[in-house]
Design an enzyme around this catalytic site. Structure first.
Site, PDB file in Angstrom:
ATOM      1  CG  HIS A 128     -14.561  -3.657   2.952  1.00  0.00           C
ATOM      2  ND1 HIS A 128     -14.522  -3.225   1.474  1.00  0.00           N
ATOM      3  CD2 HIS A 128     -14.900  -5.105   2.833  1.00  0.00           C
ATOM      4  CE1 HIS A 128     -14.809  -4.145   0.872  1.00  0.00           C
ATOM      5  NE2 HIS A 128     -15.043  -5.167   1.287  1.00  0.00           N
ATOM      6  CD  GLU A 141      -1.334  -2.300   1.506  1.00  0.00           C
ATOM      7  OE1 GLU A 141      -0.346  -2.543   2.223  1.00  0.00           O
ATOM      8  OE2 GLU A 141      -2.266  -3.409   1.388  1.00  0.00           O
ATOM      9  CG  PHE A 161      -5.019  -2.948   4.739  1.00  0.00           C
ATOM     10  CD1 PHE A 161      -4.550  -3.104   6.197  1.00  0.00           C
ATOM     11  CD2 PHE A 161      -6.007  -3.889   4.231  1.00  0.00           C
ATOM     12  CE1 PHE A 161      -4.992  -4.438   6.503  1.00  0.00           C
ATOM     13  CE2 PHE A 161      -6.343  -4.916   4.730  1.00  0.00           C
ATOM     14  CZ  PHE A 161      -5.867  -5.431   6.071  1.00  0.00           C
ATOM     15  NE  ARG A 191     -17.689  -7.476   3.285  1.00  0.00           N
ATOM     16  CZ  ARG A 191     -17.441  -8.435   3.764  1.00  0.00           C
ATOM     17  NH1 ARG A 191     -17.626  -8.609   5.148  1.00  0.00           N
ATOM     18  NH2 ARG A 191     -16.888  -9.583   3.417  1.00  0.00           N
TER      19      ARG A 191
END
Lengths: 328, 281
Positions: free
Chosen positions: A119, A68, A93, A178
């Site tokens: 998410h 990332e 992340f 999500r």
């Protein structure tokens, strides 16, 4: 009334789904007119739905693998040449793991990178705290130059992604759930219902204002409905843009309803509630006030449907919190 | 003979510009009362070779789309680049006199939005190569033939992100990306090999799929040859140039000393340093 089975997430009625993860689809529509759009993922192109863009524009879609920091910083390099990179991965992340890269390589040079943390909150349920993101609003909000947006549903993110391509300068952190949540907005090709920086008053009310963002907007509307049955009139505001915050919407609510409850799928420290509190405290406008969310804690393990109930982040729970606020 | 003479003139020019970089570094750091001598001096010849022979740029059009990009992963060497940017005409030399003053465009680490000729803001060690991956990808998308050069320190290779980027560049077939490792063998706390060894450097890059070239980072003729013989930017394999350098090069009491990574010269030492640089061959 959930359109996903509360235990299995099996789809009940797909046609009614809001699909929060509409960025990829939206970008695919914008791609021809905007060759500057590129998309970057970190092995999560499928669950973030960036694949929808990648399928149509494979040459402009880059999978960086599970890396990332490199992805976010490379996006900054792309943006420095005039591209508009959309970077999507799980919020845990992105807004958390890659926070320094976002701060130094994206926010500080004020580049047109669009970060999409998906998410968010506890949407990942029993996957655990490593996959939850209840700090990302606080982190990104404190970065100068950064715009922070938590759209209520897929219609909302589609509209604001489009605005961000056509008429917005500077970095943006989108915070979306999500893709298995209830719809708030009904798509209307004739009008744009969500504009960056402008709060939406979705329900009128005079006793209390619930200011929510993201998937909690839908739950706030449910709570308002339940409170109505008890004779409590609740205004509901979708504060999708947390930074810059629509101060006027906050102050009008404080003056006109005398009580504000903020609801977010985030730690109450540093998120939407803190942003609203800052406006209130500095304005001198006084009202009853409570921030609702996670109270400086990591979530329990559990299936999301039940976790939202446990943390009073469903309609019923929010209604209880609201009543407590008004009765104290 | 004409060619030889021309190349000798070029080498001499670059040598003088490397001295300019060092002398101005001393002057600017004396304004700030603290700065990176050692890690700037180790790349003086690299900077001068880049700006007076290698890089394609237009000082009158600093945002030219097809310019070569140069990004310093080791942004703390920027003090050695600013004087060259002024010298080639990106901005008036006098602007450097504001170095580190409140509101100045010029600080220890470079800011792309304040300084013409700086292609990317840097300072957080380990970001540079990733930025370069993005710039090199953009060149591919835009069908432009510019190269992207990224200068890194040897200590910078300790950052994990460097290896994320190192993995991605061959994957994306970025033959238009050139990394330069200023292998001066010291970091803030001491000798790199003693603190956290990054050897074998060559093997690491080779195993990540890079074209690896070793060069004496202070030998201008060797640097020119290396840059002139780079693979064409439309090839698939990125190149890393591992430049063997000496921290503090040019000032005897600084050479190889990590103590001079960040420091401030006293008046007597400053004069000694200036005299030694002026007498460099």
């Amino acid at each position: 009334m959930t359109t996903f089975h509360k235990d299995t997430w099996e789809l009940y009625k797909s046609t009614e789904m809001a699909k929060q993860l509409t960025a990829g689809e939206t970008l695919a529509k914008l791609g021809d007119d905007h060759p500057e759009i590129v998309a970057l993922c970190a092995d999560l192109g499928k669950p973030t739905r960036l694949w929808d863009f990648g399928a149509k524009y494979p040459d402009r879609f880059f999978n960086f693998g599970i890396a990332e920091k490199n992805m976010v910083t490379a996006a900054a390099g792309l943006a420095s040449t005039g591209k508009i990179p959309f970077v999507a991965t799980y919020a845990s992340f992105l807004g958390i793991l890659a926070a320094e890269n976002i701060r130094t390589a994206v926010a500080y040079p004020n580049l047109n990178v669009r970060l999409i943390g998906t998410h968010t909150g506890i949407a990942m349920g029993f996957y655990g705290s490593s996959h939850h993101a209840t700090e990302d609003i606080a982190i990104t909000r404190s970065m100068a130059n950064m715009t922070v947006i938590s759209p209520a549903d897929g219609v909302a993110i589609a509209e604001m992604v489009e605005e961000s391509v056509k008429a917005y300068e500077g970095p943006i952190y989108f915070r979306v759930s999500r893709g298995r949540e209830e719809q708030v907005y009904t798509k209307d090709a004739a009008k744009v219902q969500n504009r960056i920086g402008k709060a939406n008053i979705l329900r009128k009310g005079s006793d209390l204002t619930i200011i929510a963002c993201g998937i909690e907007v839908h739950e706030a509307l449910q709570a308002a409905e339940q409170l109505q049955d008890k004779g409590i009139s609740v205004r509901v505001i979708d504060m999708h843009t947390i930074k810059p915050l629509d101060r006027e919407a906050v102050l009008n609510s404080a003056r006109e309803t005398g009580a504000i409850l903020t609801v977010e799928e985030h730690n109450v420290m540093g998120g939407l509630g803190s942003a609203v509190a800052e406006v209130l405290m500095e304005s001198g406008v006084n009202c009853k006030f409570k921030r609702h969310g996670f109270y400086d804690e990591y979530s329990l393990i559990g299936k999301p449907f039940y976790l939202y109930q446990h943390y009073k982040l469903d309609g019923k729970g929010i209604a209880m919190v609201a009543e407590d606020l008004l009765n104290n | 003979m004409v060619n030889l003479t021309a190349s000798q003139v070029k080498v001499n020019l670059i040598k003088e510009k490397a001295k300019l970089s060092r002398l101005e570094t001393i002057r600017l750091i004396s304004l700030a009362k603290s700065g990176h001598y050692g890690s700037s001096f180790s790349c003086s010849e690299i900077f001068a070779t880049l700006y007076y022979h290698v890089l394609r740029y237009d000082p009158n059009n600093p945002k030219w789309k097809n310019r070569d990009r140069f990004v310093m992963g080791k942004g703390h060497s920027a003090v050695g680049v600013y004087p060259l940017l002024a010298d080639v005409g990106f901005f008036p030399k006098e602007e450097l006199d504001t170095y580190t003053e409140v509101g100045s465009a010029f600080g220890d680490h470079p800011d792309m939005n304040k300084i013409k000729g700086i292609d990317f803001s840097s300072g957080s060690i380990g970001h540079g190569l990733s930025v370069g991956v993005g710039m090199a990808l953009a060149a591919r998308l835009d069908n432009l033939d510019y190269r992207t050069y990224i200068l890194m320190g040897d200590g910078e290779l300790q950052e994990g992100q460097v290896w994320e980027a190192a993995m991605s560049a061959p994957n994306f077939k970025l033959g238009n990306l050139v990394a330069i490792v200023d292998n001066n063998k010291v970091t803030v706390d001491g000798v790199t090999a003693e603190n956290m060894s990054i050897e074998p450097i060559r093997d690491k890059w080779e195993s990540f799929g890079w074209n690896v070239i070793d060069v004496d980072g202070h030998d201008i003729e060797a640097l020119i040859r290396t840059f002139e013989n780079l693979p064409s930017p439309d090839t698939d394999v990125p190149t890393v140039i591992i430049a063997d350098t000496v921290a503090g090069k040019g000032v005897s009491f600084m050479e190889n000393g990590y103590e001079w990574h960040v420091a401030n010269l006293g008046e007597d030492d400053k004069i000694r340093a200036i005299n030694e640089i002026k007498e460099m061959n």
